[in-house]
Design a protein around this motif. Structure first.
Motif, PDB file in Angstrom:
ATOM      1  N   ARG B 258       0.834  -1.226   0.000  1.00 58.48           N
ATOM      2  CA  ARG B 258       0.000   0.000   0.000  1.00 58.48           C
ATOM      3  C   ARG B 258       0.859   1.263   0.000  1.00 58.48           C
ATOM      4  O   ARG B 258       0.479   2.280  -0.555  1.00 58.48           O
ATOM      5  N   HIS B 259       2.016   1.170   0.678  1.00 51.39           N
ATOM      6  CA  HIS B 259       2.916   2.344   0.722  1.00 51.39           C
ATOM      7  C   HIS B 259       4.238   1.944   0.069  1.00 51.39           C
ATOM      8  O   HIS B 259       5.289   2.012   0.691  1.00 51.39           O
ATOM      9  N   TYR B 260       4.136   1.523  -1.202  1.00 52.16           N
ATOM     10  CA  TYR B 260       5.332   0.975  -1.855  1.00 52.16           C
ATOM     11  C   TYR B 260       6.476   1.995  -1.947  1.00 52.16           C
ATOM     12  O   TYR B 260       7.652   1.642  -1.911  1.00 52.16           O
ATOM     13  N   TRP B 261       6.114   3.284  -2.020  1.00 53.28           N
ATOM     14  CA  TRP B 261       7.144   4.317  -2.128  1.00 53.28           C
ATOM     15  C   TRP B 261       8.142   4.257  -0.968  1.00 53.28           C
ATOM     16  O   TRP B 261       9.297   4.668  -1.113  1.00 53.28           O
ATOM     17  N   LEU B 262       7.689   3.684   0.165  1.00 56.37           N
ATOM     18  CA  LEU B 262       8.601   3.546   1.315  1.00 56.37           C
ATOM     19  C   LEU B 262       9.776   2.616   0.981  1.00 56.37           C
ATOM     20  O   LEU B 262      10.895   2.836   1.447  1.00 56.37           O
ATOM     21  N   VAL B 263       9.483   1.588   0.164  1.00 56.70           N
ATOM     22  CA  VAL B 263      10.552   0.662  -0.258  1.00 56.70           C
ATOM     23  C   VAL B 263      11.574   1.424  -1.100  1.00 56.70           C
ATOM     24  O   VAL B 263      12.789   1.277  -0.929  1.00 56.70           O
ATOM     25  N   ASN B 264      11.067   2.285  -2.006  1.00 56.14           N
ATOM     26  CA  ASN B 264      11.971   3.104  -2.840  1.00 56.14           C
ATOM     27  C   ASN B 264      12.767   4.078  -1.992  1.00 56.14           C
ATOM     28  O   ASN B 264      13.966   4.284  -2.224  1.00 56.14           O
ATOM     29  N   VAL B 265      12.086   4.678  -1.019  1.00 56.43           N
ATOM     30  CA  VAL B 265      12.760   5.627  -0.129  1.00 56.43           C
ATOM     31  C   VAL B 265      13.886   4.923   0.618  1.00 56.43           C
ATOM     32  O   VAL B 265      15.009   5.434   0.698  1.00 56.43           O
ATOM     33  N   LEU B 266      13.570   3.724   1.103  1.00 53.56           N
ATOM     34  CA  LEU B 266      14.579   2.943   1.828  1.00 53.56           C
ATOM     35  C   LEU B 266      15.760   2.621   0.908  1.00 53.56           C
ATOM     36  O   LEU B 266      16.927   2.771   1.290  1.00 53.56           O
ATOM     37  N   PHE B 267      15.424   2.221  -0.328  1.00 52.55           N
ATOM     38  CA  PHE B 267      16.469   1.914  -1.311  1.00 52.55           C
ATOM     39  C   PHE B 267      17.330   3.154  -1.568  1.00 52.55           C
ATOM     40  O   PHE B 267      18.560   3.081  -1.565  1.00 52.55           O
ATOM     41  N   ASP B 268      16.670   4.290  -1.775  1.00 52.18           N
ATOM     42  CA  ASP B 268      17.393   5.540  -2.058  1.00 52.18           C
ATOM     43  C   ASP B 268      18.331   5.904  -0.905  1.00 52.18           C
ATOM     44  O   ASP B 268      19.494   6.282  -1.128  1.00 52.18           O
ATOM     45  N   VAL B 269      17.818   5.796   0.324  1.00 56.65           N
ATOM     46  CA  VAL B 269      18.632   6.156   1.499  1.00 56.65           C
ATOM     47  C   VAL B 269      19.864   5.252   1.588  1.00 56.65           C
ATOM     48  O   VAL B 269      20.982   5.726   1.809  1.00 56.65           O
ATOM     49  N   ILE B 270      19.645   3.953   1.365  1.00 57.80           N
ATOM     50  CA  ILE B 270      20.775   2.998   1.426  1.00 57.80           C
ATOM     51  C   ILE B 270      21.789   3.322   0.329  1.00 57.80           C
ATOM     52  O   ILE B 270      22.999   3.374   0.573  1.00 57.80           O
ATOM     53  N   VAL B 271      21.284   3.578  -0.888  1.00 58.26           N
ATOM     54  CA  VAL B 271      22.188   3.890  -2.018  1.00 58.26           C
ATOM     55  C   VAL B 271      22.968   5.180  -1.733  1.00 58.26           C
ATOM     56  O   VAL B 271      24.185   5.247  -1.970  1.00 58.26           O
ATOM     57  N   ILE B 272      22.278   6.178  -1.192  1.00 56.80           N
ATOM     58  CA  ILE B 272      22.962   7.446  -0.873  1.00 56.80           C
ATOM     59  C   ILE B 272      24.087   7.181   0.122  1.00 56.80           C
ATOM     60  O   ILE B 272      25.227   7.614  -0.087  1.00 56.80           O
ATOM     61  N   CYS B 273      23.782   6.440   1.186  1.00 55.28           N
ATOM     62  CA  CYS B 273      24.797   6.160   2.219  1.00 55.28           C
ATOM     63  C   CYS B 273      25.989   5.400   1.631  1.00 55.28           C
ATOM     64  O   CYS B 273      27.148   5.755   1.872  1.00 55.28           O
ATOM     65  N   ILE B 274      25.683   4.368   0.831  1.00 52.12           N
ATOM     66  CA  ILE B 274      26.759   3.536   0.261  1.00 52.12           C
ATOM     67  C   ILE B 274      27.627   4.359  -0.698  1.00 52.12           C
ATOM     68  O   ILE B 274      28.863   4.359  -0.596  1.00 52.12           O
ATOM     69  N   PHE B 275      26.972   5.097  -1.608  1.00 50.49           N
ATOM     70  CA  PHE B 275      27.753   5.814  -2.625  1.00 50.49           C
ATOM     71  C   PHE B 275      28.494   7.021  -2.066  1.00 50.49           C
ATOM     72  O   PHE B 275      29.585   7.337  -2.531  1.00 50.49           O
TER      73      PHE B 275
END
Lengths: 308, 290
Positions: B258-275
């Motif tokens: 229902r709140h799929y954008w949260l998965v994208n947000v989580l992905f984005d945050v992880i990618v930002i931290c890693i990169f």
């Protein structure tokens, strides 16, 4: 101030610096001379903490640069051989930016920038865009930038390269002024005579190896083991020639129109005795001096004639 | 508190340059033309050739999609040269010799790019105001959408800075980032999801595990975007992507559907931290093998 111990740097199979040992005393101008590709820039980058050494250590003020490069950034001012500037900034903004990178308080910056621009004689260009400066002015601006955090040690990689003779003289004057302010300066060049007159110590490196180190005079003595003496008598040239021919330490005697030159293999005391003999023989002497060796020739000799 | 020197310099020089104003003008014009075309289109398609204020909700979706696409294009363009341009200009060594840590330099570059992107977004707000002037879209919804777009742009910027650290040429890093963001994240994940779907249907005559699909599509900013739109507008974009029977799921799975954008947000945050961490690592001169 700075001590390099067994420093080596390898790029794959190529050895840029090989077991280099150096000592730079406090408040000195230390010349680092070598032909292109000798390892000067590599050594200077390691000293500045911009490059990791393969082995060995660089100790500045008792701290090892190779182990803790960040801690020593405040003590080092570095000017690379090739550097760029932010063309879209004014001279004062350029200095302000670098003051910011050393976290110098905003209120302290204007006076500090004015002072540094005065040292490098760029006060009149304070509001000019960096883009509009000549090459010599950009070099001086980069020097002022390297002084922004008042470092004890200045590492200048070929600061006079590409400058016209007037700009070179100005650069030398600024460096002498900085030495008087108590800075230790390490300056590199591939032209020995350029550094000879202002450096207190010189080291010549070639193919990553230290060839020779010391003052210009000491280096010349080490390399040119036989001294050339030049005597100009007011008169009695033939009597002087005859007297010199009788001396066992005198060789290769050359008679010129107004003076005579010869190789002397003795010590300073023996040279003093020779002068005494000439004076006792009542030959009037206008000039008696040790002829300086040709620095270019010395450089070519020690670096195997590879100066480019 | 002292402002990050890199951010201060870049903001000053960018805003001084006429090119930035040209970019803002063109960017706003593109979004405005999109809005005008949408209004004309909806009037043209209406029964009595009149303007229907209800269609403004649709315009909001179109404008947000344009904003999202433009941001994903602009972020690499503004950041792919962050470090490589310093290297090309021969100012990187001078910067690395200062007291600034590699982290401060990377963050300064990232913040500088993000501030420019924010400026572009703020410049288009008057166009967006048309949509909520006629109602149907709240200011909070617009703010939420902007936050999602900013985070996605920040992810693209973080990836761009990393490639800018490892490649010497700005052009190379820009091409690689566009291929990665556009080719892999946007289209690659969709193709992969479709392939997995068809494989499952051909092998097991059933839909694949929803969690697998969610993970596969987590890098896709488009899916996250439509998830935000679904939540704000009440349409069924995500239902179409994940199939019709997602109602069978409950608990955490149902929440994330229902709140799929949260998965994208989580992905984005992880990618930002890693990169960002990788950029800091590669920017450190004494760690880099040369």
């Amino acid at each position: 101030m700075l001590e390099i111990k067994h420093l080596s740097k390898q790029y794959g199979k190529f050895t840029a610096v090989d077991d280099l040992n150096l000592t730079v005393p406090d408040s000195s101008i230390f010349g680092f001379v070598g032909p292109n590709g000798a390892g000067k820039t590599t050594t200077m980058k390691i000293m500045s903490g911009l490059l990791k050494a393969s082995s060995g250590s660089v100790i500045i003020d008792g701290m090892d640069v190779t182990k803790n490069p960040k801690a020593l950034r405040e003590s080092i001012g570095y000017m690379p051989d090739f550097f760029g500037v932010y063309d879209d900034l004014k001279v004062s903004e350029y200095m302000d930016f670098y003051a910011g990178t050393y976290y110098i308080a905003y209120e302290k910056r204007p006076a500090m920038i004015d002072n540094l621009l005065e040292i490098v004689d760029l006060s009149h260009k304070k509001e000019a865009y960096v883009d509009s400066l000549s090459r010599g002015m950009k070099q001086r601006l980069c020097l002022a930038r390297s002084l922004i955090h008042d470092p004890k040690l200045l590492i200048l990689d070929e600061p006079a390269s590409g400058l016209d003779p007037r700009a070179r003289v100005e650069m030398k004057e600024i460096l002498k002024q900085l030495q008087m302010m108590g800075k230790t300066i390490i300056i590199s060049s591939h032209i020995l005579p350029e550094l000879a007159e202002m450096c207190t110590q010189i080291s010549i490196i070639d193919k990553g190896h230290l060839v020779v180190q010391g003052s210009v005079q000491e280096i010349m003595k080490q390399i040119t083991k036989v001294r050339t003496i030049q005597i100009r008598p007011l008169e009695q040239m033939q009597a002087l020639i005859k007297l010199l021919q009788e001396q066992p330490l005198v060789e290769n005697l050359i008679e010129n129109t107004f003076d005579t030159e010869f190789s002397f293999q003795g010590t300073d005391q023996e040279l003093a005795m020779l002068l005494k003999q000439i004076v006792l023989a009542e030959i009037p002497i206008a000039s008696f001096k040790e002829k300086e060796g040709n620095l270019e020739e010395i450089f070519m000799q020690v670096t195997g004639g590879e100066e480019k | 508190m002292m402002m990050n020197p890199v951010l201060r310099r870049e903001t000053k020089t960018t805003l001084r340059n006429w090119k930035m104003f040209a970019v803002i003008t063109v960017y706003t014009a593109v979004v405005a033309i999109g809005a005008i075309l949408y209004i004309y289109g909806s009037m043209f398609n209406s029964y009595d050739y009149s303007f229907d204020p209800q269609s403004m909700v649709g315009m909001y979706t179109v404008l947000c999609a344009m904003q999202m696409a433009l941001m994903l294009l602009a972020a690499p363009a503004l950041t792919a040269g962050a470090i490589s341009a310093e290297r090309e200009r021969q100012t990187l060594d001078l910067l690395l010799m200062t007291k600034m840590s590699s982290f401060s330099i990377v963050i300064g570059k990232l913040m500088s790019s993000m501030s420019m992107l924010l400026l572009l977004m703020v410049a288009t707000l008057p166009v967006f105001s048309i949509a909520f002037y006629f109602g149907g879209v709240s200011l909070l919804a617009l703010f939420g959408m902007m936050l999602y777009i900013v985070l996605t742009a920040c992810m693209a910027a973080a990836v761009s800075i990393f490639f800018s650290c490892i490649f010497k040429k700005t052009m190379v890093s820009m091409v690689v980032v566009y291929l990665l963001i556009g080719g892999v994240c946007c289209f690659g994940t969709l193709i992969a999801s479709l392939m997995v779907n068809s494989l499952y249907w051909s092998m097991y005559q059933t839909e694949p595990n929803i969690v697998l699909q969610m993970v596969l599509l987590s890098p896709n900013p488009g899916v996250g975007f439509f998830s935000v739109i679904q939540e704000q507008m009440g349409n069924n974009f995500i239902d179409m992507i994940f199939g019709n029977d997602f109602n069978q799921y409950s608990g955490v799975t149902a929440f994330f559907i229902r709140h799929y954008w949260l998965v994208n947000v989580l992905f984005d945050v992880i990618v930002i931290c890693i990169f960002v961490s990788l950029s800091v690592y590669f920017l450190n001169p004494v760690r880099k093998k040369k």
